[in-house]
Design a protein around this motif. Structure first.
Motif, mmCIF file in Angstrom:
data_model
loop_
_atom_site.group_PDB
_atom_site.id
_atom_site.type_symbol
_atom_site.label_atom_id
_atom_site.label_comp_id
_atom_site.label_asym_id
_atom_site.label_seq_id
_atom_site.Cartn_x
_atom_site.Cartn_y
_atom_site.Cartn_z
ATOM 1 N N ARG A 1 0.838 -1.209 0.000
ATOM 2 C CA ARG A 1 0.000 0.000 0.000
ATOM 3 C C ARG A 1 0.873 1.259 0.000
ATOM 4 N NH1 ARG A 1 -2.254 3.884 2.911
ATOM 5 N NH2 ARG A 1 -1.070 3.425 4.774
ATOM 6 N N GLN A 2 1.915 1.247 0.821
ATOM 7 C CA GLN A 2 2.822 2.398 0.881
ATOM 8 C C GLN A 2 3.572 2.586 -0.445
ATOM 9 O OE1 GLN A 2 3.129 4.714 3.200
ATOM 10 N NE2 GLN A 2 1.579 3.755 4.491
ATOM 11 N N GLN A 3 4.031 1.482 -1.023
ATOM 12 C CA GLN A 3 4.714 1.553 -2.325
ATOM 13 C C GLN A 3 3.765 2.088 -3.399
ATOM 14 O OE1 GLN A 3 5.958 -2.516 -2.867
ATOM 15 N NE2 GLN A 3 8.106 -1.981 -2.495
ATOM 16 N N ALA A 4 2.530 1.598 -3.375
ATOM 17 C CA ALA A 4 1.544 2.041 -4.367
ATOM 18 C C ALA A 4 1.273 3.539 -4.217
ATOM 19 C CB ALA A 4 0.260 1.238 -4.225
ATOM 20 N N LEU A 5 1.138 4.005 -2.988
ATOM 21 C CA LEU A 5 0.906 5.425 -2.747
ATOM 22 C C LEU A 5 2.081 6.250 -3.270
ATOM 23 C CD1 LEU A 5 -0.641 7.806 -1.542
ATOM 24 C CD2 LEU A 5 0.433 7.275 0.657
ATOM 25 N N GLN A 6 3.297 5.827 -2.974
ATOM 26 C CA GLN A 6 4.479 6.554 -3.444
ATOM 27 C C GLN A 6 4.547 6.578 -4.968
ATOM 28 O OE1 GLN A 6 7.738 4.610 -1.494
ATOM 29 N NE2 GLN A 6 7.279 5.517 0.496
ATOM 30 N N GLN A 7 4.231 5.467 -5.581
ATOM 31 C CA GLN A 7 4.282 5.387 -7.046
ATOM 32 C C GLN A 7 3.221 6.292 -7.680
ATOM 33 O OE1 GLN A 7 5.286 1.529 -8.080
ATOM 34 N NE2 GLN A 7 5.575 1.963 -10.226
ATOM 35 N N VAL A 8 2.018 6.294 -7.112
ATOM 36 C CA VAL A 8 0.948 7.148 -7.631
ATOM 37 C C VAL A 8 1.315 8.619 -7.448
ATOM 38 C CG1 VAL A 8 -1.441 7.882 -7.223
ATOM 39 C CG2 VAL A 8 -0.906 5.458 -7.404
ATOM 40 N N GLN A 9 1.827 8.954 -6.267
ATOM 41 C CA GLN A 9 2.207 10.347 -6.022
ATOM 42 C C GLN A 9 3.328 10.789 -6.960
ATOM 43 O OE1 GLN A 9 2.948 10.288 -1.775
ATOM 44 N NE2 GLN A 9 0.937 11.173 -1.359
ATOM 45 N N ALA A 10 4.293 9.912 -7.217
ATOM 46 C CA ALA A 10 5.385 10.249 -8.127
ATOM 47 C C ALA A 10 4.858 10.472 -9.549
ATOM 48 C CB ALA A 10 6.446 9.151 -8.118
ATOM 49 N N ALA A 11 3.942 9.631 -9.989
ATOM 50 C CA ALA A 11 3.377 9.771 -11.336
ATOM 51 C C ALA A 11 2.583 11.068 -11.464
ATOM 52 C CB ALA A 11 2.493 8.568 -11.664
ATOM 53 N N ILE A 12 1.777 11.374 -10.460
ATOM 54 C CA ILE A 12 0.968 12.599 -10.489
ATOM 55 C C ILE A 12 1.861 13.836 -10.396
ATOM 56 C CG2 ILE A 12 -0.738 13.945 -9.193
ATOM 57 C CD1 ILE A 12 -2.046 11.774 -10.723
ATOM 58 N N THR A 13 2.889 13.776 -9.554
ATOM 59 C CA THR A 13 3.804 14.906 -9.427
ATOM 60 C C THR A 13 4.517 15.178 -10.748
ATOM 61 O OG1 THR A 13 4.128 14.431 -7.081
ATOM 62 C CG2 THR A 13 5.773 15.826 -8.134
ATOM 63 N N GLY A 14 4.859 14.124 -11.471
ATOM 64 C CA GLY A 14 5.477 14.298 -12.781
ATOM 65 C C GLY A 14 4.571 14.994 -13.774
ATOM 66 N N GLU A 15 3.268 14.795 -13.642
ATOM 67 C CA GLU A 15 2.313 15.399 -14.571
ATOM 68 C C GLU A 15 1.807 16.762 -14.100
ATOM 69 O OE1 GLU A 15 1.359 14.119 -17.583
ATOM 70 O OE2 GLU A 15 2.888 12.596 -17.220
ATOM 71 N N GLU A 16 1.547 16.884 -12.806
ATOM 72 C CA GLU A 16 0.908 18.081 -12.262
ATOM 73 C C GLU A 16 1.874 19.017 -11.528
ATOM 74 O OE1 GLU A 16 -2.399 19.186 -12.336
ATOM 75 O OE2 GLU A 16 -2.693 17.634 -13.846
ATOM 76 N N ARG B 1 2.749 18.556 -8.460
ATOM 77 C CA ARG B 1 2.480 18.383 -7.024
ATOM 78 C C ARG B 1 1.700 17.094 -6.824
ATOM 79 N NH1 ARG B 1 -2.886 20.246 -5.631
ATOM 80 N NH2 ARG B 1 -3.887 21.069 -7.486
ATOM 81 N N PRO B 2 1.867 16.463 -5.655
ATOM 82 C CA PRO B 2 1.116 15.223 -5.406
ATOM 83 C C PRO B 2 -0.317 15.541 -4.988
ATOM 84 C CG PRO B 2 2.550 15.688 -3.562
ATOM 85 C CD PRO B 2 2.807 16.755 -4.596
ATOM 86 N N ILE B 3 -1.266 15.189 -5.813
ATOM 87 C CA ILE B 3 -2.682 15.454 -5.531
ATOM 88 C C ILE B 3 -3.244 14.396 -4.586
ATOM 89 C CG2 ILE B 3 -4.970 15.549 -6.597
ATOM 90 C CD1 ILE B 3 -3.610 16.606 -9.112
ATOM 91 N N VAL B 4 -2.785 13.168 -4.739
ATOM 92 C CA VAL B 4 -3.308 12.042 -3.953
ATOM 93 C C VAL B 4 -2.683 12.060 -2.565
ATOM 94 C CG1 VAL B 4 -3.480 9.538 -3.823
ATOM 95 C CG2 VAL B 4 -3.680 10.681 -6.023
ATOM 96 N N GLU B 5 -3.528 12.039 -1.540
ATOM 97 C CA GLU B 5 -3.054 12.083 -0.159
ATOM 98 C C GLU B 5 -2.894 10.695 0.444
ATOM 99 O OE1 GLU B 5 -5.926 14.528 1.745
ATOM 100 O OE2 GLU B 5 -5.419 16.261 0.501
ATOM 101 N N ASP B 6 -3.739 9.763 0.023
ATOM 102 C CA ASP B 6 -3.660 8.415 0.568
ATOM 103 C C ASP B 6 -4.255 7.434 -0.430
ATOM 104 O OD1 ASP B 6 -2.994 6.463 2.376
ATOM 105 O OD2 ASP B 6 -4.519 6.974 3.854
ATOM 106 N N LEU B 7 -3.868 6.178 -0.272
ATOM 107 C CA LEU B 7 -4.354 5.095 -1.125
ATOM 108 C C LEU B 7 -4.860 3.998 -0.206
ATOM 109 C CD1 LEU B 7 -2.767 3.675 -4.268
ATOM 110 C CD2 LEU B 7 -3.197 2.114 -2.407
ATOM 111 N N LEU B 8 -6.046 3.507 -0.497
ATOM 112 C CA LEU B 8 -6.678 2.488 0.343
ATOM 113 C C LEU B 8 -7.070 1.282 -0.507
ATOM 114 C CD1 LEU B 8 -9.044 4.983 2.134
ATOM 115 C CD2 LEU B 8 -6.942 4.054 3.073
ATOM 116 N N PHE B 9 -6.880 0.099 0.057
ATOM 117 C CA PHE B 9 -7.363 -1.120 -0.586
ATOM 118 C C PHE B 9 -8.760 -1.401 -0.048
ATOM 119 C CE2 PHE B 9 -2.736 -2.644 -0.693
ATOM 120 C CZ PHE B 9 -2.548 -2.164 -1.978
#
Length: 134
Positions: free
Chosen positions: A103-118, A120-128
């Motif tokens: 879950r932590q890895q997924a959150l970091q990966q999503v934040q990195a992808a969004i930061t590359g596009e936007e 800034r990291p828009i996503v604050e948390d990721l939940l299963f």
């Protein structure tokens, strides 16, 4: 008697302005965006038996503008998560600490992808919501 209608008229004119100023002071609300349909793929388990995963993921953002930006980049997010989940083994995912690490890895990966596009990291948390191995 003539003063009462004038007073009521002036109150009805002021009420919409008061209501709109109250909306401006409201804090942005927390929203959960579900990635639909579920993420499905193969696991990287060694051996002959093919194993699959199915993950229902929710992403937490603040404000409707952030959710709209998130929807714009959803294909990139889904791609990043499928690649990450496909690199896992069933032993890793079945362990409680393994799921939290994933879950932590997924959150970091999503934040990195969004930061590359936007920028800034828009996503604050990721939940299963659901994570199934078969």
């Amino acid at each position: 008697m003539k003063l009462l209608p004038a007073l009521l008229l002036s109150l009805t004119i002021c009420l919409p302005a008061l209501a709109s100023s109250e909306k401006k002071n409201e804090a942005p609300q927390t929203l959960y965006h579900n990635l639909v349909p579920s993420l499905i793929g193969n696991l990287a388990d060694p051996g002959n038996r093919l194993k699959f995963f199915k993950a229902d993921v929710a992403l937490r953002v603040t404000g409707s503008e952030a959710e709209e930006r998130l929807k714009l980049h959803e294909p990139l997010i889904r791609h990043q998560l499928v690649l990450l989940f496909s690199a896992q083994t069933s032993e890793t995912i079945n362990a409680p600490e393994g799921r939290e690490a994933l879950r932590q890895q997924a959150l970091q990966q999503v934040q990195a992808a969004i930061t590359g596009e936007e920028g800034r990291p828009i996503v604050e948390d990721l939940l299963f919501n659901n994570l199934i191995i078969q």
